[in-house]
Structures are given as C-alpha cells and as structure tokens.
Design a protein around this motif. Structure first.
Motif, mmCIF file in Angstrom:
data_model
loop_
_atom_site.group_PDB
_atom_site.id
_atom_site.type_symbol
_atom_site.label_atom_id
_atom_site.label_comp_id
_atom_site.label_asym_id
_atom_site.label_seq_id
_atom_site.Cartn_x
_atom_site.Cartn_y
_atom_site.Cartn_z
ATOM 1 N N GLN A 147 39.664 38.608 30.948
ATOM 2 C CA GLN A 147 38.384 38.654 31.654
ATOM 3 C C GLN A 147 38.349 37.625 32.788
ATOM 4 O OE1 GLN A 147 36.210 41.067 30.895
ATOM 5 N NE2 GLN A 147 37.754 41.691 29.411
ATOM 6 N N PRO A 148 37.681 37.965 33.900
ATOM 7 C CA PRO A 148 37.604 37.046 35.050
ATOM 8 C C PRO A 148 37.002 35.679 34.711
ATOM 9 C CG PRO A 148 36.867 39.235 35.691
ATOM 10 C CD PRO A 148 37.060 39.263 34.194
ATOM 11 N N ASP A 149 35.997 35.613 33.843
ATOM 12 C CA ASP A 149 35.377 34.327 33.497
ATOM 13 C C ASP A 149 36.383 33.379 32.850
ATOM 14 O OD1 ASP A 149 32.981 35.219 34.489
ATOM 15 O OD2 ASP A 149 32.070 35.567 32.528
ATOM 16 N N TYR A 150 37.171 33.904 31.925
ATOM 17 C CA TYR A 150 38.168 33.071 31.258
ATOM 18 C C TYR A 150 39.222 32.608 32.246
ATOM 19 C CZ TYR A 150 41.921 31.457 28.293
ATOM 20 O OH TYR A 150 42.910 30.691 27.734
ATOM 21 N N ASP B 138 38.893 32.245 35.425
ATOM 22 C CA ASP B 138 38.281 31.270 36.327
ATOM 23 C C ASP B 138 38.293 29.877 35.697
ATOM 24 O OD1 ASP B 138 37.817 33.245 38.198
ATOM 25 O OD2 ASP B 138 35.670 33.418 37.759
ATOM 26 N N ARG B 139 37.928 29.773 34.415
ATOM 27 C CA ARG B 139 37.939 28.472 33.723
ATOM 28 C C ARG B 139 39.347 27.903 33.657
ATOM 29 N NH1 ARG B 139 35.278 29.484 28.146
ATOM 30 N NH2 ARG B 139 37.135 30.620 28.276
#
Length: 120
Positions: A100-103, A105-106
């Motif tokens: 996923q993009p959120d993961y 990104d982190r």
C-alpha cells in the motif's frame, strides 16, 4: 543526485534478467541480517523482503531496492548499504499493507533520512 528509492542502482543486476535471489543471504554493512524472502523488479516499485530469522526474533523487514549495492550469484549474497541498527530501527514490516502507498511512504521517509551510497 539521489535516484528513485524503489529502483535498483545501475549495475546491481542485468536489467534484462531478473535474478532469482530468494534464499540469498543479506549482508548489511556490518554483517548478515537474514535471507531474502521475496524480491521484486518492477520499475520504481522494487524492494526485497528479508526474513531476519533469530536476529530480530523471526521478523521480516522490507528494504527499498535502492539500498541494494551488489548481488553476488556465485556466493548467493545480496549486499545492502545500511547497518544492522538502521534496518532494525525501520518501520515494522506489515505483511497486510506492505504493498500500500501509505506503508511505502512511511518506509520511504525513514530510508530517505540516510545519504544515498549506491552507484548512479
């Protein structure tokens, strides 16, 4: 110049061939951290997942492709440009969200804190 975090540095592997590195040992700058459990070679989305075995109590870590400095098929080793502690301090691997993009990104925010040391 810093390349895309999710792309292998030039010269790490032959772009025409995607080597099967599953099971290869992974060497941080200060020693072995585990073995490759999964690897991808997609443009700007590449990473390796490392099974750390007993080193971090059987956990896995995800490393962006840009930290890979060398793949040695003869020795069955993948070398990365991070220390054991830098890898251990990275955001925890989330098997349900790692694509996923959120993961990403982190994880990207964490690894972008360190100077790029690969080959352009």
């Amino acid at each position: 110049m810093t390349p895309d975090l999710w792309s292998y540095p030039n010269g790490v592997y032959d772009m025409g061939l995607n080597p099967d590195i599953i099971g290869f040992d992974v060497q941080a700058t200060d020693g072995k951290i585990g073995s490759v459990d999964e690897a991808t070679y997609e443009a700007s989305q590449s990473y390796i997942v490392v099974d750390t075995g007993p080193w971090i109590f059987g956990k896995k870590v995800m490393l962006p492709a840009s930290v890979v400095t060398q793949i040695d098929p003869a020795e069955r080793k993948v070398f990365v440009s991070r220390t054991k502690q830098e890898i251990k301090n990275a955001p925890e691997f989330d098997e349900t969200a790692f694509e996923q993009p959120d993961y990403r990104d982190r994880l990207g925010e964490y690894y972008n804190r360190f100077p790029y040391t690969g080959t352009l």
